[in-house]
Enzyme design. Structure first.
Site, PDB file in Angstrom:
ATOM      1  N   HIS A 130      -3.371  10.904  10.166  1.00 17.98           N
ATOM      2  CA  HIS A 130      -3.645  11.632   8.927  1.00 17.98           C
ATOM      3  C   HIS A 130      -3.960  13.089   9.279  1.00 17.98           C
ATOM      4  O   HIS A 130      -5.093  13.421   9.641  1.00 17.98           O
ATOM      5  CB  HIS A 130      -4.846  11.024   8.193  1.00 17.98           C
ATOM      6  CG  HIS A 130      -4.626   9.635   7.690  1.00 17.98           C
ATOM      7  ND1 HIS A 130      -3.845   9.354   6.590  1.00 17.98           N
ATOM      8  CD2 HIS A 130      -5.104   8.431   8.134  1.00 17.98           C
ATOM      9  CE1 HIS A 130      -3.841   8.048   6.371  1.00 17.98           C
ATOM     10  NE2 HIS A 130      -4.591   7.470   7.292  1.00 17.98           N
ATOM     11  N   HIS A 139       3.194   6.873  10.388  1.00 19.66           N
ATOM     12  CA  HIS A 139       2.815   5.543  10.878  1.00 19.66           C
ATOM     13  C   HIS A 139       3.922   5.030  11.794  1.00 19.66           C
ATOM     14  O   HIS A 139       5.106   5.286  11.556  1.00 19.66           O
ATOM     15  CB  HIS A 139       2.642   4.582   9.697  1.00 19.66           C
ATOM     16  CG  HIS A 139       2.732   3.128  10.077  1.00 19.66           C
ATOM     17  ND1 HIS A 139       3.885   2.388   9.875  1.00 19.66           N
ATOM     18  CD2 HIS A 139       1.841   2.303  10.667  1.00 19.66           C
ATOM     19  CE1 HIS A 139       3.671   1.154  10.310  1.00 19.66           C
ATOM     20  NE2 HIS A 139       2.458   1.076  10.800  1.00 19.66           N
TER      21      HIS A 139
END
Length: 314
Positions: free
Chosen positions: A105, A115
């Site tokens: 993040h 991801h």
């Protein structure tokens, strides 16, 4: 179908640990290039049932607000039925699972959340040969996307798939679009990438080569995106929108993500399972965006499954 030996499993483990270390080193370089000094802290842990892992987490950096790059290799003495819905024949069997899973993040709203995951699962039902498969993929969740980043991300995915078959990219892209979908919001989690599970249709070495390509491909795809967007200026309103959209990420991981559910159902280490959640996120009641705004374009255009590779010719 070839079956993995102990040496095969050890080779996968060594690759995963090396991949974790290389990803953390590359992301720390991004942190330093952006004027920060935060580093990934190493947390080694053991599981009472057997196995353990190495969690590496960076928090409150200048470039990366929260990043977790997690390695685990766990032993399961008896697979619960709730964790084997797609493979009821291995319920109650001993098994081992290993993988690297990461969620990054960034702090700047112009840098997407990303991801990636690569993993191996081996079950040993009594009186049967081992049942094994690989899984993984990577996907991108931008807040203020641009076509250059999205195209480059999918081009990397396409190119790494090409040596394994003409249809692999299309199939695993479609699987990604289907999987990373918030049904209750009727929207994609992001602009997709690759996702696959139950990969054992090739021999073990070919499957292993593929997850190596995917793991290495994540770094090749994400680093240029950091470079292009890391130092862009942003407003407080854009930061608030980023936190609002992070709320969707939290919803997905707690409601739909198979890895999260598998970890919870098998008594996994809760800090490692939930490390994908950002330190800060937000929810607003029915926010509205101007029709011609970047915020509206995110949901109306980018969060739809598209043939991203052909945007440049459409």
């Amino acid at each position: 179908m070839s079956h993995p030996t102990h040496a095969d499993i050890q080779r996968v483990r060594e690759f995963l640990l090396d991949l974790q270390a290389r990803i953390c080193a590359a992301l720390e370089q991004q942190e330093q290039a952006g004027g920060g000094s935060a580093q990934f802290e190493i947390d080694d842990w053991q599981r009472p049932e057997g196995g353990g892992g190495r969690s590496r987490v960076l928090q409150n950096g200048t470039v990366i607000e929260k990043g977790g790059v997690m390695f685990s290799h766990i032993n399961i003495s008896k697979l619960p039925a709730s964790a084997t819905e797609r493979h009821p024949n291995i319920a109650g069997a001993p098994a081992q699972a290993m993988g690297v899973s990461l969620v990054i993040h960034p702090k700047n709203p112009h840098v997407p959340t990303s991801h990636a995951n690569v993993r191996l699962f081996v079950a040993e039902p009594e009186g049967q040969p081992p049942i094994w498969w690989f899984g993984g993929g990577f996907d991108l969740t931008p807040f203020y996307p641009n076509d250059e980043d999205v195209l480059a991300w999918h081009q990397t995915a396409h190119d790494l798939c090409a040596p394994f078959g003409d249809q692999v990219y299309a199939e695993h892209k479609q699987w990604c679009d289907d999987y990373f979908y918030l049904k209750h919001r009727d929207e994609q989690r992001g602009v997709g990438g690759l996702f696959f599970d139950d990969l054992n249709q090739w021999d073990f070495d070919t499957c292993f080569n593929y997850i190596q390509a995917v793991g290495n491909g994540y770094l090749a795809a994400i680093l240029p995106i950091f470079e292009r967007n890391r130092d862009k200026a942003y407003t407080e309103a854009q930061r608030e929108f980023q936190l609002y959209r992070r709320g969707r990420y939290v919803e997905y991981n707690l409601v739909y993500d198979r890895g999260t559910l598998f970890g919870l159902q098998t008594g996994g280490r809760i800090e490692s399972i939930l490390v994908s959640l950002p330190n800060l996120a937000g929810w607003s009641y029915r926010p509205e965006w101007a029709e011609d705004s970047a915020e509206k374009k995110l949901t109306d255009y980018y969060l739809k499954p598209r043939d991203w590779l052909n945007l440049k010719t459409s």
